[in-house]
Write an enzyme that holds these catalytic residues in place. Structure first.
Site, PDB file in Angstrom:
ATOM      1  CE  LYS A 175      -1.922   2.727   3.187  1.00  0.00           C
ATOM      2  NZ  LYS A 175      -1.843   4.004   2.448  1.00  0.00           N
ATOM      3  CB  SER A 177       2.256   7.519   0.923  1.00  0.00           C
ATOM      4  OG  SER A 177       1.800   8.809   1.124  1.00  0.00           O
ATOM      5  CB  SER A 229       5.231   9.166  11.327  1.00  0.00           C
ATOM      6  OG  SER A 229       3.931   8.627  11.372  1.00  0.00           O
ATOM      7  CD  GLU A 250      13.114   0.263   7.008  1.00  0.00           C
ATOM      8  OE1 GLU A 250      13.918   1.088   6.591  1.00  0.00           O
ATOM      9  OE2 GLU A 250      12.599  -0.599   6.295  1.00  0.00           O
ATOM     10  CB  CYS A 284      14.191   8.382   7.761  1.00  0.00           C
ATOM     11  SG  CYS A 284      15.093   7.163   6.801  1.00  0.00           S
ATOM     12  CD  GLU A 383      11.287  12.388  11.028  1.00  0.00           C
ATOM     13  OE1 GLU A 383      10.101  12.103  11.262  1.00  0.00           O
ATOM     14  OE2 GLU A 383      12.054  11.653  10.401  1.00  0.00           O
ATOM     15  CD  GLU A 443      19.841   3.928   3.832  1.00  0.00           C
ATOM     16  OE1 GLU A 443      20.296   5.075   3.923  1.00  0.00           O
ATOM     17  OE2 GLU A 443      18.623   3.697   3.718  1.00  0.00           O
ATOM     18  CG  HIS A 449      17.982   1.880   6.955  1.00  0.00           C
ATOM     19  ND1 HIS A 449      18.717   2.973   7.350  1.00  0.00           N
ATOM     20  CD2 HIS A 449      16.722   2.326   6.778  1.00  0.00           C
ATOM     21  CE1 HIS A 449      17.932   4.038   7.396  1.00  0.00           C
ATOM     22  NE2 HIS A 449      16.710   3.664   7.066  1.00  0.00           N
TER      23      HIS A 449
HETATM   24  P1  NAD Z   1       3.052   8.228   7.835  1.00  0.00           P
HETATM   25  O1  NAD Z   1       3.322   7.471   9.065  1.00  0.00           O
HETATM   26  O2  NAD Z   1       2.171   9.412   7.925  1.00  0.00           O
HETATM   27  O3  NAD Z   1       2.401   7.292   6.721  1.00  0.00           O
HETATM   28  C1  NAD Z   1       3.059   6.158   6.211  1.00  0.00           C
HETATM   29  C2  NAD Z   1       2.038   5.172   5.681  1.00  0.00           C
HETATM   30  O4  NAD Z   1       1.249   4.681   6.759  1.00  0.00           O
HETATM   31  C3  NAD Z   1       1.071   5.722   4.656  1.00  0.00           C
HETATM   32  O5  NAD Z   1       0.932   4.778   3.603  1.00  0.00           O
HETATM   33  C4  NAD Z   1      -0.211   5.842   5.437  1.00  0.00           C
HETATM   34  O6  NAD Z   1      -1.377   5.729   4.634  1.00  0.00           O
HETATM   35  C5  NAD Z   1      -0.118   4.660   6.381  1.00  0.00           C
HETATM   36  N1  NAD Z   1      -0.937   4.752   7.587  1.00  0.00           N
HETATM   37  C6  NAD Z   1      -1.371   5.869   8.230  1.00  0.00           C
HETATM   38  N2  NAD Z   1      -2.122   5.528   9.299  1.00  0.00           N
HETATM   39  C7  NAD Z   1      -2.187   4.170   9.347  1.00  0.00           C
HETATM   40  C8  NAD Z   1      -2.793   3.233  10.212  1.00  0.00           C
HETATM   41  N3  NAD Z   1      -3.508   3.623  11.255  1.00  0.00           N
HETATM   42  N4  NAD Z   1      -2.635   1.923   9.963  1.00  0.00           N
HETATM   43  C9  NAD Z   1      -1.886   1.509   8.908  1.00  0.00           C
HETATM   44  N5  NAD Z   1      -1.291   2.359   8.034  1.00  0.00           N
HETATM   45  C10 NAD Z   1      -1.427   3.675   8.255  1.00  0.00           C
HETATM   46  O7  NAD Z   1       4.496   8.634   7.258  1.00  0.00           O
HETATM   47  P2  NAD Z   1       4.831   9.597   6.033  1.00  0.00           P
HETATM   48  O8  NAD Z   1       4.475  10.996   6.432  1.00  0.00           O
HETATM   49  O9  NAD Z   1       4.267   9.036   4.777  1.00  0.00           O
HETATM   50  O10 NAD Z   1       6.422   9.456   5.927  1.00  0.00           O
HETATM   51  C11 NAD Z   1       7.320  10.256   6.635  1.00  0.00           C
HETATM   52  C12 NAD Z   1       7.888   9.499   7.827  1.00  0.00           C
HETATM   53  O11 NAD Z   1       8.494   8.289   7.401  1.00  0.00           O
HETATM   54  C13 NAD Z   1       8.972  10.277   8.546  1.00  0.00           C
HETATM   55  O12 NAD Z   1       8.796  10.173   9.942  1.00  0.00           O
HETATM   56  C14 NAD Z   1      10.251   9.550   8.137  1.00  0.00           C
HETATM   57  O13 NAD Z   1      11.310   9.677   9.046  1.00  0.00           O
HETATM   58  C15 NAD Z   1       9.768   8.147   8.025  1.00  0.00           C
HETATM   59  N6  NAD Z   1      10.674   7.363   7.180  1.00  0.00           N
HETATM   60  C16 NAD Z   1      11.524   6.460   7.782  1.00  0.00           C
HETATM   61  C17 NAD Z   1      12.412   5.717   7.022  1.00  0.00           C
HETATM   62  C18 NAD Z   1      13.330   4.716   7.678  1.00  0.00           C
HETATM   63  O14 NAD Z   1      13.960   3.961   6.950  1.00  0.00           O
HETATM   64  N7  NAD Z   1      13.458   4.667   8.989  1.00  0.00           N
HETATM   65  C19 NAD Z   1      12.447   5.882   5.638  1.00  0.00           C
HETATM   66  C20 NAD Z   1      11.590   6.798   5.054  1.00  0.00           C
HETATM   67  C21 NAD Z   1      10.709   7.531   5.842  1.00  0.00           C
END
Ligand code: NAD
Length: 484
Positions: A175, A177, A229, A250, A284, A383, A443, A449
Protein backbone atom coordinates in the site's frame (compact mmCIF):
# COMPACT_ATOMS: atom_id res chain seq x y z
CA UNK A 1 -3.38 18.53 -18.22
CA UNK A 2 -4.04 14.83 -18.69
CA UNK A 3 -5.25 13.35 -15.35
CA UNK A 4 -4.48 9.62 -15.07
CA UNK A 5 -6.96 7.27 -13.38
CA UNK A 6 -5.19 4.33 -11.79
CA UNK A 7 -6.64 0.95 -10.76
CA UNK A 8 -5.60 -1.41 -7.99
CA UNK A 9 -3.70 -4.57 -8.94
CA UNK A 10 -5.04 -7.71 -7.28
CA UNK A 11 -4.40 -11.32 -8.29
CA UNK A 12 -2.69 -10.32 -11.52
CA UNK A 13 -5.51 -8.05 -12.70
CA UNK A 14 -6.31 -4.36 -12.61
CA UNK A 15 -9.65 -3.93 -10.82
CA UNK A 16 -12.19 -1.98 -12.79
CA UNK A 17 -15.10 -0.58 -10.91
CA UNK A 18 -17.50 2.15 -12.02
CA UNK A 19 -18.53 3.41 -8.61
CA UNK A 20 -15.15 3.38 -6.91
CA UNK A 21 -14.55 6.35 -4.62
CA UNK A 22 -11.26 8.07 -5.59
CA UNK A 23 -8.50 10.17 -4.02
CA UNK A 24 -6.88 13.00 -6.00
CA UNK A 25 -3.11 13.21 -6.25
CA UNK A 26 -1.36 16.60 -6.62
CA UNK A 27 1.92 17.77 -8.08
CA UNK A 28 3.46 19.59 -5.07
CA UNK A 29 5.41 21.93 -7.35
CA UNK A 30 2.24 23.29 -8.98
CA UNK A 31 -0.66 22.13 -6.77
CA UNK A 32 -2.31 20.72 -9.93
CA UNK A 33 -4.25 17.44 -9.85
CA UNK A 34 -2.26 14.84 -11.77
CA UNK A 35 -4.12 11.60 -11.08
CA UNK A 36 -6.87 9.83 -9.20
CA UNK A 37 -6.38 6.59 -7.32
CA UNK A 38 -8.98 4.26 -5.82
CA UNK A 39 -9.95 5.03 -2.26
CA UNK A 40 -9.75 1.34 -1.45
CA UNK A 41 -12.00 -0.37 1.06
CA UNK A 42 -11.30 -2.91 3.79
CA UNK A 43 -13.01 -5.54 1.59
CA UNK A 44 -10.63 -4.76 -1.28
CA UNK A 45 -7.66 -5.05 1.07
CA UNK A 46 -9.02 -8.45 2.12
CA UNK A 47 -9.33 -9.51 -1.54
CA UNK A 48 -5.66 -8.66 -2.06
CA UNK A 49 -4.59 -10.53 1.08
CA UNK A 50 -6.65 -13.56 0.01
CA UNK A 51 -5.02 -13.50 -3.43
CA UNK A 52 -1.55 -13.32 -1.85
CA UNK A 53 -2.50 -16.15 0.50
CA UNK A 54 -3.61 -18.45 -2.31
CA UNK A 55 -0.54 -17.65 -4.45
CA UNK A 56 1.93 -18.19 -1.64
CA UNK A 57 1.57 -21.97 -1.39
CA UNK A 58 2.97 -22.70 -4.85
CA UNK A 59 5.34 -19.70 -4.86
CA UNK A 60 7.12 -21.03 -1.79
CA UNK A 61 7.63 -24.42 -3.44
CA UNK A 62 9.65 -22.99 -6.32
CA UNK A 63 13.44 -23.26 -6.05
CA UNK A 64 14.76 -19.91 -4.80
CA UNK A 65 16.72 -19.43 -8.03
CA UNK A 66 13.45 -19.45 -10.00
CA UNK A 67 12.00 -16.81 -7.72
CA UNK A 68 15.21 -14.82 -8.30
CA UNK A 69 14.70 -15.06 -12.05
CA UNK A 70 11.27 -13.44 -11.72
CA UNK A 71 12.87 -10.65 -9.69
CA UNK A 72 15.39 -10.09 -12.49
CA UNK A 73 12.54 -9.80 -14.99
CA UNK A 74 11.15 -7.00 -12.83
CA UNK A 75 14.47 -5.16 -12.52
CA UNK A 76 14.88 -5.37 -16.32
CA UNK A 77 11.49 -3.75 -16.81
CA UNK A 78 12.48 -0.98 -14.40
CA UNK A 79 15.73 -0.29 -16.27
CA UNK A 80 13.91 -0.13 -19.60
CA UNK A 81 11.50 2.47 -18.20
CA UNK A 82 13.88 4.35 -15.90
CA UNK A 83 13.47 7.87 -17.35
CA UNK A 84 9.68 7.62 -17.42
CA UNK A 85 9.55 6.33 -13.83
CA UNK A 86 11.87 9.11 -12.60
CA UNK A 87 9.52 11.72 -14.08
CA UNK A 88 6.51 10.11 -12.44
CA UNK A 89 8.29 10.22 -9.05
CA UNK A 90 9.38 13.83 -9.47
CA UNK A 91 5.93 14.92 -10.59
CA UNK A 92 4.12 13.55 -7.55
CA UNK A 93 6.80 13.79 -4.87
CA UNK A 94 8.76 16.89 -5.80
CA UNK A 95 12.33 15.57 -5.65
CA UNK A 96 14.72 16.79 -8.33
CA UNK A 97 14.97 14.60 -11.43
CA UNK A 98 18.59 13.44 -10.97
CA UNK A 99 17.68 12.17 -7.49
CA UNK A 100 14.56 10.45 -8.84
CA UNK A 101 16.77 8.78 -11.45
CA UNK A 102 19.15 7.61 -8.70
CA UNK A 103 16.14 6.22 -6.83
CA UNK A 104 14.98 4.24 -9.88
CA UNK A 105 18.45 2.92 -10.76
CA UNK A 106 19.15 1.98 -7.15
CA UNK A 107 15.81 0.16 -6.98
CA UNK A 108 16.69 -2.00 -10.00
CA UNK A 109 20.12 -2.76 -8.51
CA UNK A 110 18.54 -3.53 -5.15
CA UNK A 111 16.19 -6.10 -6.68
CA UNK A 112 19.15 -7.75 -8.43
CA UNK A 113 21.12 -7.72 -5.19
CA UNK A 114 18.30 -9.48 -3.35
CA UNK A 115 17.99 -11.97 -6.24
CA UNK A 116 21.64 -12.91 -5.68
CA UNK A 117 20.72 -14.30 -2.25
CA UNK A 118 18.86 -17.19 -3.91
CA UNK A 119 21.87 -19.50 -3.77
CA UNK A 120 23.24 -18.02 -0.57
CA UNK A 121 20.76 -18.08 2.25
CA UNK A 122 21.15 -21.11 4.44
CA UNK A 123 19.71 -23.18 7.23
CA UNK A 124 21.77 -25.00 9.87
CA UNK A 125 22.45 -28.55 11.07
CA UNK A 126 23.04 -28.83 14.83
CA UNK A 127 24.73 -31.44 17.02
CA UNK A 128 22.16 -33.47 18.92
CA UNK A 129 22.44 -34.66 22.54
CA UNK A 130 20.84 -37.93 21.49
CA UNK A 131 22.39 -40.76 19.48
CA UNK A 132 21.36 -41.10 15.85
CA UNK A 133 19.69 -37.79 15.52
CA UNK A 134 20.15 -34.75 13.32
CA UNK A 135 18.69 -31.40 14.19
CA UNK A 136 17.95 -29.16 11.22
CA UNK A 137 17.04 -25.50 11.30
CA UNK A 138 15.16 -24.69 8.13
CA UNK A 139 14.70 -21.05 7.18
CA UNK A 140 11.23 -20.78 5.72
CA UNK A 141 8.91 -18.17 4.29
CA UNK A 142 6.53 -16.48 6.69
CA UNK A 143 3.60 -16.49 4.25
CA UNK A 144 1.72 -13.33 3.30
CA UNK A 145 3.61 -10.11 3.96
CA UNK A 146 2.32 -6.57 3.64
CA UNK A 147 4.24 -3.38 2.96
CA UNK A 148 2.92 0.02 4.03
CA UNK A 149 4.89 2.88 2.49
CA UNK A 150 5.67 6.55 3.14
CA UNK A 151 6.04 9.16 0.41
CA UNK A 152 9.70 10.20 0.59
CA UNK A 153 11.39 7.37 -1.38
CA UNK A 154 8.19 5.74 -2.56
CA UNK A 155 9.56 3.73 -5.46
CA UNK A 156 12.63 2.31 -3.73
CA UNK A 157 10.59 1.34 -0.70
CA UNK A 158 8.38 -0.94 -2.79
CA UNK A 159 11.50 -2.92 -3.70
CA UNK A 160 12.99 -2.77 -0.22
CA UNK A 161 9.98 -4.73 0.98
CA UNK A 162 9.03 -6.74 -2.10
CA UNK A 163 12.43 -8.09 -3.17
CA UNK A 164 13.45 -9.86 0.08
CA UNK A 165 9.85 -10.99 0.63
CA UNK A 166 9.50 -12.62 -2.78
CA UNK A 167 13.00 -14.08 -2.89
CA UNK A 168 12.39 -15.96 0.35
CA UNK A 169 9.05 -17.43 -0.77
CA UNK A 170 6.58 -14.93 0.66
CA UNK A 171 3.95 -13.07 -1.32
CA UNK A 172 3.14 -9.41 -0.75
CA UNK A 173 0.45 -6.74 -0.72
CA UNK A 174 1.79 -3.18 -1.02
CA UNK A 175 0.00 0.00 0.00
CA UNK A 176 1.64 3.26 -1.13
CA UNK A 177 1.10 6.59 0.58
CA UNK A 178 -1.85 8.60 -0.75
CA UNK A 179 0.56 11.46 -1.51
CA UNK A 180 2.80 9.46 -3.89
CA UNK A 181 0.98 6.43 -5.26
CA UNK A 182 1.44 6.93 -9.03
CA UNK A 183 4.89 5.35 -9.18
CA UNK A 184 3.52 2.26 -7.42
CA UNK A 185 0.72 1.91 -9.99
CA UNK A 186 3.30 2.26 -12.78
CA UNK A 187 5.35 -0.40 -11.00
CA UNK A 188 2.30 -2.70 -11.01
CA UNK A 189 1.93 -2.13 -14.77
CA UNK A 190 5.54 -3.26 -15.24
CA UNK A 191 4.94 -6.32 -13.06
CA UNK A 192 1.95 -7.12 -15.28
CA UNK A 193 4.31 -7.31 -18.26
CA UNK A 194 6.48 -9.94 -16.57
CA UNK A 195 5.63 -13.61 -16.10
CA UNK A 196 5.32 -13.29 -12.31
CA UNK A 197 2.55 -15.68 -11.18
CA UNK A 198 -0.78 -14.09 -10.27
CA UNK A 199 -1.26 -12.97 -6.69
CA UNK A 200 2.44 -12.93 -5.77
CA UNK A 201 2.50 -9.12 -5.93
CA UNK A 202 -0.63 -7.09 -5.20
CA UNK A 203 -1.15 -3.34 -4.94
CA UNK A 204 -3.95 -1.66 -3.02
CA UNK A 205 -4.47 2.02 -2.32
CA UNK A 206 -6.41 4.05 0.18
CA UNK A 207 -6.18 5.52 3.62
CA UNK A 208 -4.13 4.15 6.47
CA UNK A 209 -6.98 3.97 8.95
CA UNK A 210 -8.96 1.60 6.66
CA UNK A 211 -6.78 -0.22 4.11
CA UNK A 212 -3.53 0.18 6.10
CA UNK A 213 -5.15 -1.03 9.29
CA UNK A 214 -6.44 -4.16 7.51
CA UNK A 215 -2.98 -4.94 6.11
CA UNK A 216 -1.59 -4.74 9.66
CA UNK A 217 -4.27 -6.77 11.42
CA UNK A 218 -5.69 -9.40 9.05
CA UNK A 219 -5.14 -12.90 10.43
CA UNK A 220 -3.78 -14.22 7.11
CA UNK A 221 -0.86 -11.76 7.27
CA UNK A 222 2.38 -13.09 8.76
CA UNK A 223 4.51 -9.93 8.66
CA UNK A 224 3.72 -6.25 8.23
CA UNK A 225 6.67 -4.16 7.13
CA UNK A 226 6.06 -0.49 7.67
CA UNK A 227 8.10 2.63 6.93
CA UNK A 228 6.78 5.93 8.19
CA UNK A 229 6.24 8.02 11.28
CA UNK A 230 6.48 6.92 14.91
CA UNK A 231 2.82 7.83 15.49
CA UNK A 232 1.66 5.48 12.74
CA UNK A 233 4.19 2.84 13.86
CA UNK A 234 2.45 2.75 17.25
CA UNK A 235 -0.94 2.24 15.57
CA UNK A 236 0.46 -0.52 13.37
CA UNK A 237 1.92 -2.36 16.36
CA UNK A 238 -1.44 -2.11 18.10
CA UNK A 239 -3.28 -3.39 15.04
CA UNK A 240 -0.77 -6.22 14.51
CA UNK A 241 -1.01 -7.31 18.13
CA UNK A 242 -4.59 -8.44 17.53
CA UNK A 243 -3.36 -11.49 15.60
CA UNK A 244 0.27 -11.58 16.86
CA UNK A 245 1.57 -10.48 13.45
CA UNK A 246 5.30 -9.90 13.20
CA UNK A 247 6.15 -6.22 12.66
CA UNK A 248 9.16 -4.63 11.01
CA UNK A 249 9.11 -0.88 11.63
CA UNK A 250 11.39 1.72 10.09
CA UNK A 251 10.34 4.95 11.70
CA UNK A 252 11.53 8.52 12.01
CA UNK A 253 14.92 9.96 12.80
CA UNK A 254 16.59 13.05 14.24
CA UNK A 255 20.14 12.46 13.10
CA UNK A 256 22.81 14.44 14.95
CA UNK A 257 26.01 15.49 13.14
CA UNK A 258 28.97 16.20 15.45
CA UNK A 259 31.76 18.42 14.11
CA UNK A 260 35.02 18.26 16.12
CA UNK A 261 37.50 21.15 15.97
CA UNK A 262 40.03 19.03 14.04
CA UNK A 263 37.54 18.27 11.27
CA UNK A 264 37.97 19.41 7.68
CA UNK A 265 35.36 22.19 7.91
CA UNK A 266 34.91 22.58 4.16
CA UNK A 267 34.15 18.87 3.78
CA UNK A 268 31.87 18.86 6.83
CA UNK A 269 29.89 21.85 5.50
CA UNK A 270 29.55 20.21 2.08
CA UNK A 271 28.29 16.88 3.42
CA UNK A 272 25.96 18.28 6.08
CA UNK A 273 24.49 20.88 3.73
CA UNK A 274 23.88 18.29 1.00
CA UNK A 275 22.35 15.93 3.51
CA UNK A 276 20.00 18.61 4.83
CA UNK A 277 18.68 19.72 1.46
CA UNK A 278 18.55 16.41 -0.40
CA UNK A 279 14.92 15.51 -1.10
CA UNK A 280 14.10 18.94 0.43
CA UNK A 281 15.13 17.69 3.87
CA UNK A 282 12.65 14.81 3.81
CA UNK A 283 14.96 11.88 4.48
CA UNK A 284 14.79 9.77 7.65
CA UNK A 285 18.57 9.55 8.00
CA UNK A 286 19.75 13.00 6.94
CA UNK A 287 21.39 15.44 9.38
CA UNK A 288 18.61 17.12 11.39
CA UNK A 289 20.74 18.85 14.07
CA UNK A 290 24.42 19.81 14.20
CA UNK A 291 26.70 20.05 17.23
CA UNK A 292 29.89 22.03 16.58
CA UNK A 293 32.88 22.31 18.95
CA UNK A 294 33.06 25.84 20.39
CA UNK A 295 36.49 26.70 18.91
CA UNK A 296 35.08 26.53 15.36
CA UNK A 297 31.39 27.23 16.05
CA UNK A 298 31.22 30.80 14.65
CA UNK A 299 33.25 29.94 11.56
CA UNK A 300 31.01 26.92 10.95
CA UNK A 301 27.79 28.95 11.37
CA UNK A 302 29.03 31.66 8.97
CA UNK A 303 30.10 29.18 6.31
CA UNK A 304 26.97 27.04 6.64
CA UNK A 305 24.76 30.14 6.42
CA UNK A 306 26.55 31.13 3.24
CA UNK A 307 26.22 27.62 1.77
CA UNK A 308 22.53 27.22 2.64
CA UNK A 309 21.61 30.72 1.41
CA UNK A 310 22.96 29.74 -2.03
CA UNK A 311 20.64 26.70 -2.28
CA UNK A 312 18.20 27.08 -5.16
CA UNK A 313 14.73 25.63 -5.37
CA UNK A 314 11.82 25.51 -7.80
CA UNK A 315 9.67 23.25 -9.96
CA UNK A 316 12.02 20.33 -10.72
CA UNK A 317 10.25 19.41 -13.96
CA UNK A 318 10.59 22.97 -15.31
CA UNK A 319 13.96 24.04 -13.86
CA UNK A 320 16.43 21.25 -14.40
CA UNK A 321 19.26 22.80 -12.38
CA UNK A 322 17.62 23.57 -9.01
CA UNK A 323 19.06 22.03 -5.83
CA UNK A 324 15.70 21.09 -4.39
CA UNK A 325 11.99 20.99 -5.13
CA UNK A 326 8.94 21.67 -2.97
CA UNK A 327 7.89 19.89 0.19
CA UNK A 328 5.50 17.04 -0.54
CA UNK A 329 2.23 18.61 0.62
CA UNK A 330 0.46 21.57 2.16
CA UNK A 331 0.40 19.79 5.53
CA UNK A 332 4.17 19.16 5.39
CA UNK A 333 4.75 22.81 4.52
CA UNK A 334 2.58 23.93 7.45
CA UNK A 335 4.24 21.47 9.82
CA UNK A 336 7.76 22.77 8.98
CA UNK A 337 6.65 26.44 9.03
CA UNK A 338 4.85 26.05 12.38
CA UNK A 339 7.76 24.28 14.03
CA UNK A 340 10.23 26.99 12.94
CA UNK A 341 7.79 29.74 14.00
CA UNK A 342 7.48 28.22 17.49
CA UNK A 343 11.28 28.05 17.73
CA UNK A 344 11.67 31.70 16.64
CA UNK A 345 9.11 32.76 19.24
CA UNK A 346 11.24 31.03 21.88
CA UNK A 347 14.37 33.03 21.06
CA UNK A 348 15.91 31.02 18.22
CA UNK A 349 17.40 33.09 15.34
CA UNK A 350 17.41 32.30 11.63
CA UNK A 351 20.72 33.30 10.01
CA UNK A 352 19.12 32.57 6.64
CA UNK A 353 15.58 31.57 5.60
CA UNK A 354 13.07 30.90 8.35
CA UNK A 355 9.82 31.17 6.43
CA UNK A 356 7.59 29.89 3.64
CA UNK A 357 8.84 31.02 0.23
CA UNK A 358 7.24 33.99 -1.52
CA UNK A 359 6.81 31.63 -4.48
CA UNK A 360 3.43 30.14 -3.58
CA UNK A 361 2.94 28.23 -6.84
CA UNK A 362 4.06 25.09 -4.95
CA UNK A 363 4.87 23.99 -1.38
CA UNK A 364 8.21 25.76 -1.10
CA UNK A 365 10.07 26.51 2.13
CA UNK A 366 13.20 28.66 2.30
CA UNK A 367 16.41 26.75 3.12
CA UNK A 368 17.07 27.72 6.72
CA UNK A 369 19.84 27.81 9.36
CA UNK A 370 18.91 28.26 13.02
CA UNK A 371 21.14 29.35 15.94
CA UNK A 372 20.63 30.18 19.63
CA UNK A 373 18.88 26.85 19.94
CA UNK A 374 18.55 24.89 23.20
CA UNK A 375 18.79 21.14 23.54
CA UNK A 376 15.35 20.69 25.10
CA UNK A 377 13.52 22.61 22.36
CA UNK A 378 11.06 20.87 20.07
CA UNK A 379 13.21 21.78 17.04
CA UNK A 380 16.05 19.64 18.50
CA UNK A 381 13.90 16.83 19.88
CA UNK A 382 11.33 16.26 17.10
CA UNK A 383 11.78 15.42 13.43
CA UNK A 384 11.54 18.55 11.21
CA UNK A 385 11.47 16.83 7.79
CA UNK A 386 12.28 19.99 5.86
CA UNK A 387 15.32 22.06 4.77
CA UNK A 388 15.96 23.48 8.23
CA UNK A 389 19.27 23.08 10.06
CA UNK A 390 19.65 24.00 13.76
CA UNK A 391 23.26 24.38 14.98
CA UNK A 392 24.40 24.13 18.62
CA UNK A 393 27.86 24.57 20.20
CA UNK A 394 29.55 22.11 22.59
CA UNK A 395 32.77 22.02 24.66
CA UNK A 396 33.99 18.44 24.95
CA UNK A 397 33.54 15.20 23.06
CA UNK A 398 31.77 13.65 26.06
CA UNK A 399 29.27 16.50 26.08
CA UNK A 400 28.65 16.08 22.34
CA UNK A 401 27.94 12.37 22.77
CA UNK A 402 25.52 13.08 25.58
CA UNK A 403 23.65 15.72 23.56
CA UNK A 404 23.50 13.50 20.47
CA UNK A 405 22.13 10.53 22.43
CA UNK A 406 19.58 12.67 24.25
CA UNK A 407 16.76 11.94 21.80
CA UNK A 408 13.84 9.55 21.48
CA UNK A 409 15.01 8.59 17.97
CA UNK A 410 18.04 6.42 17.27
CA UNK A 411 18.31 5.90 13.53
CA UNK A 412 21.40 7.71 12.24
CA UNK A 413 24.29 9.82 13.51
CA UNK A 414 27.50 11.23 12.08
CA UNK A 415 30.80 12.67 13.26
CA UNK A 416 33.51 14.72 11.55
CA UNK A 417 37.05 14.26 12.88
CA UNK A 418 40.54 13.21 11.80
CA UNK A 419 41.26 11.63 15.19
CA UNK A 420 41.00 7.82 15.00
CA UNK A 421 40.48 7.51 18.76
CA UNK A 422 37.56 9.92 18.70
CA UNK A 423 36.11 8.15 15.66
CA UNK A 424 36.39 4.78 17.40
CA UNK A 425 34.89 6.06 20.65
CA UNK A 426 32.01 7.66 18.71
CA UNK A 427 31.36 4.36 16.93
CA UNK A 428 30.86 2.70 20.30
CA UNK A 429 29.20 5.50 22.26
CA UNK A 430 26.69 6.93 19.77
CA UNK A 431 23.51 4.97 20.46
CA UNK A 432 22.18 4.79 16.93
CA UNK A 433 21.58 2.07 14.38
CA UNK A 434 23.93 3.82 11.91
CA UNK A 435 26.94 6.10 12.28
CA UNK A 436 28.67 7.83 9.37
CA UNK A 437 32.22 9.07 9.92
CA UNK A 438 33.26 12.03 7.75
CA UNK A 439 30.22 11.73 5.51
CA UNK A 440 26.41 11.65 5.68
CA UNK A 441 23.76 9.27 4.38
CA UNK A 442 23.01 7.19 2.19
CA UNK A 443 23.21 3.64 3.44
CA UNK A 444 24.47 0.64 1.44
CA UNK A 445 22.12 -2.11 0.21
CA UNK A 446 24.43 -4.72 1.79
CA UNK A 447 24.35 -2.93 5.18
CA UNK A 448 21.51 -3.06 7.70
CA UNK A 449 19.24 -0.04 8.05
CA UNK A 450 17.74 -0.24 11.53
CA UNK A 451 17.04 2.16 14.34
CA UNK A 452 17.46 2.19 18.11
CA UNK A 453 14.72 3.47 20.47
CA UNK A 454 11.62 4.86 18.73
CA UNK A 455 13.24 4.70 15.29
CA UNK A 456 12.01 1.17 14.88
CA UNK A 457 12.03 -2.56 15.33
CA UNK A 458 13.89 -4.82 12.92
CA UNK A 459 15.40 -3.34 9.80
CA UNK A 460 16.10 -3.66 6.10
CA UNK A 461 18.90 -4.51 3.64
CA UNK A 462 21.69 -7.04 3.48
CA UNK A 463 21.67 -10.45 5.09
CA UNK A 464 19.96 -9.27 8.26
CA UNK A 465 17.23 -7.52 6.27
CA UNK A 466 16.60 -10.68 4.23
CA UNK A 467 16.23 -12.71 7.41
CA UNK A 468 13.37 -10.48 8.55
CA UNK A 469 11.28 -12.30 5.94
CA UNK A 470 12.18 -15.78 7.15
CA UNK A 471 11.11 -17.86 10.09
CA UNK A 472 12.93 -20.82 11.61
CA UNK A 473 11.57 -24.34 11.60
CA UNK A 474 13.51 -26.84 13.70
CA UNK A 475 13.28 -30.48 12.63
CA UNK A 476 14.55 -33.37 14.81
CA UNK A 477 15.33 -36.40 12.67
CA UNK A 478 15.87 -39.67 14.48
CA UNK A 479 17.38 -42.28 12.17
CA UNK A 480 18.03 -45.98 12.46
CA UNK A 481 21.71 -46.98 12.26
CA UNK A 482 20.74 -50.62 11.64
CA UNK A 483 18.95 -49.75 8.42
CA UNK A 484 20.24 -51.76 5.49
P1 NAD B 1 3.05 8.23 7.84
O1 NAD B 1 3.32 7.47 9.06
O2 NAD B 1 2.17 9.41 7.93
O3 NAD B 1 2.40 7.29 6.72
C1 NAD B 1 3.06 6.16 6.21
C2 NAD B 1 2.04 5.17 5.68
O4 NAD B 1 1.25 4.68 6.76
C3 NAD B 1 1.07 5.72 4.66
O5 NAD B 1 0.93 4.78 3.60
C4 NAD B 1 -0.21 5.84 5.44
O6 NAD B 1 -1.38 5.73 4.63
C5 NAD B 1 -0.12 4.66 6.38
N1 NAD B 1 -0.94 4.75 7.59
C6 NAD B 1 -1.37 5.87 8.23
N2 NAD B 1 -2.12 5.53 9.30
C7 NAD B 1 -2.19 4.17 9.35
C8 NAD B 1 -2.79 3.23 10.21
N3 NAD B 1 -3.51 3.62 11.26
N4 NAD B 1 -2.63 1.92 9.96
C9 NAD B 1 -1.89 1.51 8.91
N5 NAD B 1 -1.29 2.36 8.03
C10 NAD B 1 -1.43 3.68 8.25
O7 NAD B 1 4.50 8.63 7.26
P2 NAD B 1 4.83 9.60 6.03
O8 NAD B 1 4.47 11.00 6.43
O9 NAD B 1 4.27 9.04 4.78
O10 NAD B 1 6.42 9.46 5.93
C11 NAD B 1 7.32 10.26 6.64
C12 NAD B 1 7.89 9.50 7.83
O11 NAD B 1 8.49 8.29 7.40
C13 NAD B 1 8.97 10.28 8.55
O12 NAD B 1 8.80 10.17 9.94
C14 NAD B 1 10.25 9.55 8.14
O13 NAD B 1 11.31 9.68 9.05
C15 NAD B 1 9.77 8.15 8.03
N6 NAD B 1 10.67 7.36 7.18
C16 NAD B 1 11.52 6.46 7.78
C17 NAD B 1 12.41 5.72 7.02
C18 NAD B 1 13.33 4.72 7.68
O14 NAD B 1 13.96 3.96 6.95
N7 NAD B 1 13.46 4.67 8.99
C19 NAD B 1 12.45 5.88 5.64
C20 NAD B 1 11.59 6.80 5.05
C21 NAD B 1 10.71 7.53 5.84
Amino acid sequence: MNVKNYQMYINGEFLTSNNQDVIEVLNPATKEIISTIPNGTVQQAQMAIDAAYRAQKSWEKLPAIQRANYLREISNQIRKNADFLAEIITQEQGKILPLAKVEVDFTADYIDYMAEWARRYEGEILQSDRPNENIFIFKQAIGVTTGILPWNFPFFLIARKMAPALLTGNTIVIKPSVETPNNAFEFAKLIHQTSLPKGVFNLVSGHGRSVGNELASNEKVGLVSFTGSVETGVKIMEAASKNIIKVSLELGGKAPAIVMKDADITEAIKHIKNSRIINTGQVCNCAERVYVQKDIYQEFVDKMTQAISKVTYGNPLKQSNVDMGPLVSQSSLESVANMVERALKNGVKATTGGKISSDTSGYYYEPTVLIDVKQDMEIIQKEIFGPVLPILPFDTFDEAIELANDCEYGLTSSIYTKDIDIAMRASKELKFGETYINRENFEAMQGFHAGFRKSGIGGADGKHGLEEYLQTHVVYLQYNTNAK
